[in-house]
Design a protein around this motif. Structure first.
Motif, PDB file in Angstrom:
ATOM      1  N   VAL B 207       0.837  -1.206   0.000  1.00  0.00           N
ATOM      2  CA  VAL B 207       0.000   0.000   0.000  1.00  0.00           C
ATOM      3  C   VAL B 207       0.866   1.249   0.000  1.00  0.00           C
ATOM      4  O   VAL B 207       0.647   2.194  -0.774  1.00  0.00           O
ATOM      5  CB  VAL B 207      -0.939  -0.008   1.220  1.00  0.00           C
ATOM      6  CG1 VAL B 207      -1.797   1.243   1.222  1.00  0.00           C
ATOM      7  CG2 VAL B 207      -1.807  -1.241   1.202  1.00  0.00           C
ATOM      8  N   TRP B 208       1.879   1.244   0.863  1.00  0.00           N
ATOM      9  CA  TRP B 208       2.808   2.386   0.887  1.00  0.00           C
ATOM     10  C   TRP B 208       3.512   2.539  -0.447  1.00  0.00           C
ATOM     11  O   TRP B 208       3.698   3.656  -0.930  1.00  0.00           O
ATOM     12  CB  TRP B 208       3.853   2.196   1.984  1.00  0.00           C
ATOM     13  CG  TRP B 208       3.362   2.496   3.355  1.00  0.00           C
ATOM     14  CD1 TRP B 208       2.776   1.628   4.209  1.00  0.00           C
ATOM     15  CD2 TRP B 208       3.393   3.760   4.017  1.00  0.00           C
ATOM     16  NE1 TRP B 208       2.447   2.268   5.377  1.00  0.00           N
ATOM     17  CE2 TRP B 208       2.813   3.569   5.290  1.00  0.00           C
ATOM     18  CE3 TRP B 208       3.858   5.015   3.661  1.00  0.00           C
ATOM     19  CZ2 TRP B 208       2.679   4.605   6.212  1.00  0.00           C
ATOM     20  CZ3 TRP B 208       3.740   6.042   4.573  1.00  0.00           C
ATOM     21  CH2 TRP B 208       3.155   5.844   5.832  1.00  0.00           C
ATOM     22  N   LEU B 209       3.913   1.417  -1.038  1.00  0.00           N
ATOM     23  CA  LEU B 209       4.632   1.493  -2.308  1.00  0.00           C
ATOM     24  C   LEU B 209       3.751   2.092  -3.388  1.00  0.00           C
ATOM     25  O   LEU B 209       4.182   2.945  -4.164  1.00  0.00           O
ATOM     26  CB  LEU B 209       5.089   0.098  -2.733  1.00  0.00           C
ATOM     27  CG  LEU B 209       6.386  -0.391  -2.115  1.00  0.00           C
ATOM     28  CD1 LEU B 209       6.694  -1.784  -2.608  1.00  0.00           C
ATOM     29  CD2 LEU B 209       7.517   0.555  -2.475  1.00  0.00           C
ATOM     30  N   LYS B 210       2.475   1.644  -3.433  1.00  0.00           N
ATOM     31  CA  LYS B 210       1.578   2.172  -4.456  1.00  0.00           C
ATOM     32  C   LYS B 210       1.369   3.667  -4.272  1.00  0.00           C
ATOM     33  O   LYS B 210       1.431   4.441  -5.225  1.00  0.00           O
ATOM     34  CB  LYS B 210       0.228   1.446  -4.387  1.00  0.00           C
ATOM     35  CG  LYS B 210       0.249   0.068  -4.997  1.00  0.00           C
ATOM     36  CD  LYS B 210      -1.136  -0.536  -4.928  1.00  0.00           C
ATOM     37  CE  LYS B 210      -1.128  -1.956  -5.475  1.00  0.00           C
ATOM     38  NZ  LYS B 210      -2.439  -2.591  -5.319  1.00  0.00           N
ATOM     39  N   ALA B 211       1.129   4.075  -3.006  1.00  0.00           N
ATOM     40  CA  ALA B 211       0.942   5.502  -2.745  1.00  0.00           C
ATOM     41  C   ALA B 211       2.188   6.283  -3.135  1.00  0.00           C
ATOM     42  O   ALA B 211       2.103   7.360  -3.737  1.00  0.00           O
ATOM     43  CB  ALA B 211       0.620   5.718  -1.275  1.00  0.00           C
ATOM     44  N   THR B 265      10.962   0.947 -11.460  1.00  0.00           N
ATOM     45  CA  THR B 265      11.847  -0.189 -11.205  1.00  0.00           C
ATOM     46  C   THR B 265      11.592  -0.788  -9.827  1.00  0.00           C
ATOM     47  O   THR B 265      11.516  -2.012  -9.673  1.00  0.00           O
ATOM     48  CB  THR B 265      13.321   0.266 -11.288  1.00  0.00           C
ATOM     49  OG1 THR B 265      13.497   0.968 -12.503  1.00  0.00           O
ATOM     50  CG2 THR B 265      14.259  -0.894 -11.230  1.00  0.00           C
ATOM     51  N   VAL B 266      11.448   0.098  -8.814  1.00  0.00           N
ATOM     52  CA  VAL B 266      11.236  -0.404  -7.460  1.00  0.00           C
ATOM     53  C   VAL B 266       9.909  -1.157  -7.379  1.00  0.00           C
ATOM     54  O   VAL B 266       9.819  -2.248  -6.807  1.00  0.00           O
ATOM     55  CB  VAL B 266      11.263   0.759  -6.450  1.00  0.00           C
ATOM     56  CG1 VAL B 266      10.876   0.272  -5.064  1.00  0.00           C
ATOM     57  CG2 VAL B 266      12.633   1.387  -6.418  1.00  0.00           C
ATOM     58  N   LEU B 267       8.857  -0.560  -7.994  1.00  0.00           N
ATOM     59  CA  LEU B 267       7.551  -1.226  -7.939  1.00  0.00           C
ATOM     60  C   LEU B 267       7.596  -2.576  -8.654  1.00  0.00           C
ATOM     61  O   LEU B 267       7.016  -3.562  -8.181  1.00  0.00           O
ATOM     62  CB  LEU B 267       6.492  -0.332  -8.596  1.00  0.00           C
ATOM     63  CG  LEU B 267       5.836   0.767  -7.769  1.00  0.00           C
ATOM     64  CD1 LEU B 267       4.362   0.517  -7.640  1.00  0.00           C
ATOM     65  CD2 LEU B 267       6.445   0.969  -6.435  1.00  0.00           C
ATOM     66  N   GLY B 271       6.932  -6.644  -7.356  1.00  0.00           N
ATOM     67  CA  GLY B 271       5.847  -7.408  -7.954  1.00  0.00           C
ATOM     68  C   GLY B 271       4.617  -6.574  -8.248  1.00  0.00           C
ATOM     69  O   GLY B 271       3.543  -7.092  -8.500  1.00  0.00           O
ATOM     70  N   LEU B 272       4.777  -5.240  -8.215  1.00  0.00           N
ATOM     71  CA  LEU B 272       3.657  -4.356  -8.514  1.00  0.00           C
ATOM     72  C   LEU B 272       3.848  -3.675  -9.861  1.00  0.00           C
ATOM     73  O   LEU B 272       3.286  -2.617 -10.119  1.00  0.00           O
ATOM     74  CB  LEU B 272       3.520  -3.291  -7.421  1.00  0.00           C
ATOM     75  CG  LEU B 272       3.228  -3.806  -6.027  1.00  0.00           C
ATOM     76  CD1 LEU B 272       3.423  -2.713  -5.001  1.00  0.00           C
ATOM     77  CD2 LEU B 272       1.804  -4.316  -5.969  1.00  0.00           C
ATOM     78  N   GLY B 273       4.682  -4.297 -10.710  1.00  0.00           N
ATOM     79  CA  GLY B 273       4.990  -3.685 -12.006  1.00  0.00           C
ATOM     80  C   GLY B 273       3.766  -3.445 -12.850  1.00  0.00           C
ATOM     81  O   GLY B 273       3.720  -2.474 -13.606  1.00  0.00           O
ATOM     82  N   LEU B 490      14.650  -2.152 -16.052  1.00  0.00           N
ATOM     83  CA  LEU B 490      13.369  -1.772 -15.458  1.00  0.00           C
ATOM     84  C   LEU B 490      12.756  -2.944 -14.719  1.00  0.00           C
ATOM     85  O   LEU B 490      11.858  -2.773 -13.907  1.00  0.00           O
ATOM     86  CB  LEU B 490      12.393  -1.304 -16.538  1.00  0.00           C
ATOM     87  CG  LEU B 490      12.816  -0.087 -17.338  1.00  0.00           C
ATOM     88  CD1 LEU B 490      11.722   0.298 -18.305  1.00  0.00           C
ATOM     89  CD2 LEU B 490      13.111   1.056 -16.410  1.00  0.00           C
ATOM     90  N   GLY B 491      13.197  -4.158 -15.069  1.00  0.00           N
ATOM     91  CA  GLY B 491      12.742  -5.315 -14.321  1.00  0.00           C
ATOM     92  C   GLY B 491      11.411  -5.870 -14.775  1.00  0.00           C
ATOM     93  O   GLY B 491      10.840  -6.712 -14.104  1.00  0.00           O
TER      94      GLY B 491
END
Lengths: 215, 493
Positions: B207-211, B265-267, B271-273, B490-491
């Protein structure tokens, strides 16, 4: 610790509401300067790694830049502009304060899920307050007519982001802290220069009259 | 050390250029620094990228490409600038559109800020730490703001104010996003370095990553000119001197794109690519469609080029968001777009100098009056709309292939529709400018002698046009490899 933190939160909240209600530009500048002092104290009280020399010096530098240098710069930028004394917002002061209250409610609701991961010794209201400061800054940028108020709005927004960082006890490395401070300083410095030039060119700093460029 | 010199040399030269004693050698300093920077970047880029874990500064595969583009474009712009400054010399100038007199900014500040702008863009490319990356991106805004108001009059001040305020506020959102990233990585990642975050991304709170990514998208997307945060871009590009517009469009927007790629890249590593990719595609397609619509009734040719930049940034976002082949295509597209758009803005500067108008109706018969610039203008039209044999055809086709391979039919349809609309809209503007003769003038051309075209103002855009042509006909294998590496970094390949 809790008490100090609460007092700081209240000060920050009040300064935001006052910014929304103040009609004189110099009063706004002073309030933003006061805010800088408050957020410096917040950073000092919530420093995760204790008060090391680095933390203290960076925080003091932030307080000095945002509380003394930038207000002085902005006051200089409007010196000689007699028309620039009043804020003259698009949205009236009463409405602004009411909207501010609404923004506060929104930030409390939004911050609810975030608070759980905040460190324990920070006031529970710190994160909502930082979001409120950010939203207040955005609101000021959008609804104020004078270029100078928009620059102040940017500073308030920046202050909010700063408080957010320290309320989550995010420890930026020294270099990054310094870089961010330098950027904010130069940003407001350049804004001050442009405001000065706009004032000289147009004899006013009303951004709603900057409307030649459009499609 | 090599890495640092890429930033420090232009930074030191920029500060030196502002000092009064440098007046006589200022322009030579500009060109010399550009050449030195180009050489250094060539050296740095040909070395294989070594990214050790938790290093703050490194050149990885995507940064290598963006840095090379920036450096080459800056060299062309610096050469053009010598002629430009010679033309602009003198205390007061007559405004091209409204005929009033105004002063120029002191030349020292202009040249100094150009070099500092180069330094800050190079800094963006070498940063692996998210906090420093933010500092660098904000620095590009601050270094380029004085460039936009080189001509000190009411329109340029308006454009500068909008640029400064909108980009600063937008970038502040990105800083908030970086704090979100830090909060997501608390206890997992040691710091905010790219490699550190990537290696521990899987354990972070989604959730934090998406935000965080949404905030980064708003922040760096503003800087990149993605719609609906693009509003500063047409104003700044149309009011800045053409050489600055070329740099803003060809180099600065790419740097913001790089910032966005870092977040992606981080997302992707978490696994939220697909989440971040879909957002990129959404904004990208929206930018393309919106820009194409705004180009239809455009009467100002520099504004039209600015909207075209928004469109092409949309293409980059679509390519990066789709991933795989399309991401490779996006890297190639960044290269092609910078060459062609740089060339077009420089040519637009030549037109503005001769015709003294940015209105398309006042600029006619360019091919006859300015043969070389006219040819460039016409070739630029073919290139920017993605016609063969220019490089943009290849890269746009590659991205389309990526969309079709992944059976994103709606994206592909909107993509083609936007490209088609942009082609028609631009043809309506470019072709009359190139061909139509002013009303009532004889067709033998004897009455309108060709204006002088100095070498300084013709050679740099010509070189850029050749680069775009070469990239369309033949992409060397090492270059393909570099772009494929960038895409796989970019992964999401």
């Amino acid at each position: 610790m809790e008490v100090v933190s609460d007092i700081l939160v209240v000060l920050l909240l009040l300064s935001n509401l006052y910014l929304l209600a103040a009609s004189r530009i110099t009063a706004c500048i002073q309030t933003v300067a006061l805010q800088a002092v408050v957020l410096g104290v917040i950073a000092l009280t919530s420093a995760a790694g204790g008060l090391t020399l680095v933390v203290v010096s960076v925080t003091l530098a932030t307080m000095a830049v945002k509380g003394l240098v930038l207000p002085w710069l902005l006051r200089r930028a409007i010196r000689g502009a007699d028309v620039a004394r009043e804020v003259e917002p698009f949205v009236g002061f009463t409405t602004s304060v009411l909207v501010g209250a609404g923004l506060l409610v929104i930030s409390v609701v939004v911050a609810e899920p975030l608070c759980s991961s905040a460190p324990a010794d920070v006031s529970a209201m710190m994160i909502p307050t930082s979001l409120f400061t950010i939203l207040t800054g955005l609101f000021i940028v959008v609804t104020r007519r004078k270029a100078l108020n928009q620059a102040l709005g940017y500073l308030v927004l920046e202050n909010g982001v700063y408080v957010f960082g320290s309320s989550l006890a995010i420890e930026e490395p020294f270099l990054v802290e310094l870089g961010i401070l330098l950027d904010v300083f130069v940003a407001v410095f350049v804004m001050g220069i442009i405001i000065f030039q706009i004032n000289r060119e147009f004899d006013h700093i009303d951004t709603d009259k900057l409307s030649v460029l459009k499609d | 050390m090599m890495l640092w010199s890429v930033v420090l040399i232009p930074a030191i030269a920029g500060i030196a250029a502002m000092l009064p004693p440098m007046r006589a050698v200022r322009r030579s300093l500009l060109v010399a620094t550009a050449v030195a920077h180009c050489g250094l970047v060539g050296w740095v880029c040909f070395a294989t990228p070594v990214v050790s874990r938790d290093s703050w500064f490194a050149i990885d595969a995507p940064a290598r490409i963006i840095l090379a583009i920036t450096s080459v474009l800056f060299l062309a712009a610096a050469l053009y600038c010598v002629g430009y400054l010679r033309r602009e010399e003198g205390r007061t100038t007559c405004d091209a559109e409204e005929g009033f007199l105004f002063h120029n900014e002191p030349e020292g500040i202009f040249v100094g800020c150009l070099l500092l702008f180069l330094a800050s863009m190079s800094f963006v490319c070498i940063c692996q730490h998210f906090g420093l990356l933010w500092v660098a991106v904000e620095a590009t805004t601050l270094a380029s703001a004085p460039l936009i108001s080189f001509h000190r009059h009411h329109r340029s001040l308006e454009a500068t104010w909008k640029y400064l305020l909108i980009c600063s506020v937008g970038i502040a959102m990105a800083l908030l996003g970086i704090f979100f990233l830090a909060s997501a990585g608390r206890g997992h990642a040691p710091g905010l370095t790219l490699s550190g975050l990537v290696s521990s991304a899987a354990a972070m709170d989604p959730v934090w990553l998406k935000a965080a990514f949404i905030l980064l998208l708003v922040g760096y997307g503003t800087k990149m000119g993605l719609a609906p945060m693009h509003t500063w871009l047409p104003d700044a590009h149309s009011e800045a001197p053409s050489v600055v517009s070329a740099l803003l469009s060809g180099a600065l927007l790419n740097c913001a794109f790089l910032g966005l790629l870092r977040g992606h890249t981080v997302l992707a590593a978490a696994g939220l690519g697909s989440f971040s990719g879909e957002l990129l595609v959404l904004l990208g397609v929206f930018s393309m469609v919106l820009a194409a619509v705004f180009m239809i009734r455009q009467t100002d040719y520099k504004r039209m080029l600015a909207y075209s930049s928004i469109e092409h940034m949309g293409i980059l976002a679509v390519g990066a968001g789709l991933g795989g082949v399309a991401a490779t295509g996006a890297m190639l597209h960044a290269m092609n777009h910078s060459a062609v758009k740089g060339m077009l803005f420089l040519a637009a500067g030549n037109l503005l100098a001769v015709y003294r108008s940015k209105n398309t109706c006042d600029v006619q018969g360019v091919l006859e009056k300015l043969p070389v610039t006219g040819c460039l203008w016409f070739a630029g039209f073919l290139a920017i709309t993605g016609s063969p044999p220019f490089g943009l055809f290849v890269s746009e086709l590659t991205i389309l292939k990526g969309a079709l391979d992944g059976s994103h039919w709606v994206v592909a349809a909107l993509y083609l529709a936007a490209l088609g609309t942009a082609f028609v809209a631009m043809a309506r503007i470019f072709l009359p400018m190139a061909y139509r003769l002013p009303d009532g003038s004889p067709h033998d051309g004897a009455s309108s002698p060709g204006a002088r075209e100095p070498v300084w103002s013709v050679l740099p855009p010509l070189a850029l046009a050749l680069a775009a042509l070469v990239l369309g006909v033949y992409v060397p294998a090492p270059l393909w490899d570099a772009m494929r590496q960038a895409a796989s970094a970019l992964g999401v390949l």
